[in-house]
Design an enzyme around this catalytic site. Structure first.
Site, PDB file in Angstrom:
ATOM      1  N   ALA A  76       0.497  -1.251   0.114  1.00  0.00           N
ATOM      2  CA  ALA A  76       0.204   0.178  -0.146  1.00  0.00           C
ATOM      3  C   ALA A  76       0.696   1.019  -0.147  1.00  0.00           C
ATOM      4  CB  ALA A  76      -1.004  -0.090   1.169  1.00  0.00           C
ATOM      5  N   LYS A  77       2.099   1.034   0.300  1.00  0.00           N
ATOM      6  CA  LYS A  77       2.728   2.283   0.401  1.00  0.00           C
ATOM      7  C   LYS A  77       4.134   2.448  -0.497  1.00  0.00           C
ATOM      8  CE  LYS A  77       3.355   3.467   5.453  1.00  0.00           C
ATOM      9  NZ  LYS A  77       4.022   2.357   7.150  1.00  0.00           N
TER      10      LYS A  77
END
Ligand code: GLU
Length: 314
Positions: A248-249
């Protein structure tokens, strides 16, 4: 069973989001239960125009359908958090009337400077600087509103995947923020309000939120949610890159759309995900969402460790 998938429309659906969506959807469908889609768009600077529609398209392409949600409607509409502010206002007013909130004009830097102990992850313990300050005072900045966490707030629950989880909220995070100084509601408040008012029976989500659950349970208790209406929880592991990075990052992390553009079918994505994460037993090469629901294993046997994305998907 009544489950929800609650994406933040900050970009396209990535593999980790898809896994949470499939697990949540299958858990409800396996028992003939209902599913809710909720768009968590309160963090407006992070919202990407059109992402909500693209996520909905990707979910539909994966074969997931929702009994309630944006565009479908339902008893608990609206299903878009930015349209639910009056409900959050009302709940904050209830907490305020019970003497459970106070204004805080500490800056983030001040808060971290006086934190009595550093904690792992993104959490810091708020030392209670503004707890006993007069409510009517000259504020250094537009104040945030914090919850006055009662002393001895030990919260415990049985996670369907991880087993018993306990946290002393007062010792681990302290008085946490309910609304920021700029008027934006905190994730902890809106999720506790939405999951309880939408009568979700089971929250399935990634285990980076495991440490948030006690705060949400505390809020539900303080808001008078009857014990029988408090949801159960199933925290599933993160899908990580082969290097261990959180997907997600990472910019350009693997999205469902990119796999689809490479010619994979939804069954070729769902099969490895469902097997890798232990939703189904055996080794079927490809699976539809419906087949996962039909063959769903109990959450206590799902994978607990992070799951590295197959190399050919990166
Ligand atoms: N909206 C959150 C996210 O996309 C999920 C929150 C939750 O499931 O409680 O990370």
């Amino acid at each position: 069973m009544r489950t929800r998938f609650a994406p933040s429309p900050t970009g396209d659906l990535h593999v980790g989001g898809a896994w949470t969506a499939i697990a949540s959807w299958a858990l409800a469908r396996a028992s003939g239960g209902s599913t809710v889609l909720r768009v968590e768009d309160i963090d407006t600077p992070r919202v990407v125009h059109g992402a909500s529609r693209r996520i909905a398209e990707d979910l539909a392409w994966l074969g997931l359908d929702w009994d309630e949600g944006p565009g479908v409607g339902g008893l608990h509409a609206p299903y878009i958090q930015s349209e639910r502010a009056s409900l959050y206002d009302a709940k904050l007013t209830e907490l305020d009337a019970a003497g459970l909130t106070y204004p805080c004009d500490c800056s983030r830097a001040e808060i971290s400077r006086v934190a009595s102990a550093p904690h792992a992850g993104e959490e810091i313990l708020y030392p209670g600087t503004c707890r006993d300050a007069p409510r009517e005072r000259e504020m250094k900045r537009a104040p945030a509103i914090r919850l006055r966490v009662p002393h001895g707030s030990k919260l415990a629950f049985e996670d369907l995947v991880r087993g018993r989880i306990e946290q002393h909220v007062d010792e681990r995070v302290g008085d946490f923020v309910l609304r920021r100084g700029d008027g934006v509601y905190a994730y902890q408040l809106v999720v506790a309000v939405d999951d309880s008012t939408m009568r979700i029976s089971h929250v399935v989500r990634a285990d980076d939120l495991l440490a948030s659950t006690p705060r949400q349970l505390l809020l539900m208790g303080l808001l008078g949610v009857p014990a029988g209406e408090v949801p159960g929880y199933a925290h599933v592991p993160m899908v990580v890159a082969a290097t261990g990075d959180r997907l997600a990052k990472r910019v350009g992390s693997t999205t469902i759309r990119s796999l689809r553009e490479r010619g994979l079918s939804s069954e070729e994505i769902i099969g490895p995900l469902a097997r890798g994460l232990g939703l189904v037993a055996g080794d079927p090469p490809s699976l539809s969402a419906r087949e996962v629901a039909l063959a769903l294993q109990p959450p206590s046997t799902w994978r607990q460790a992070p799951w590295p994305l197959p190399a050919e998907w990166t």
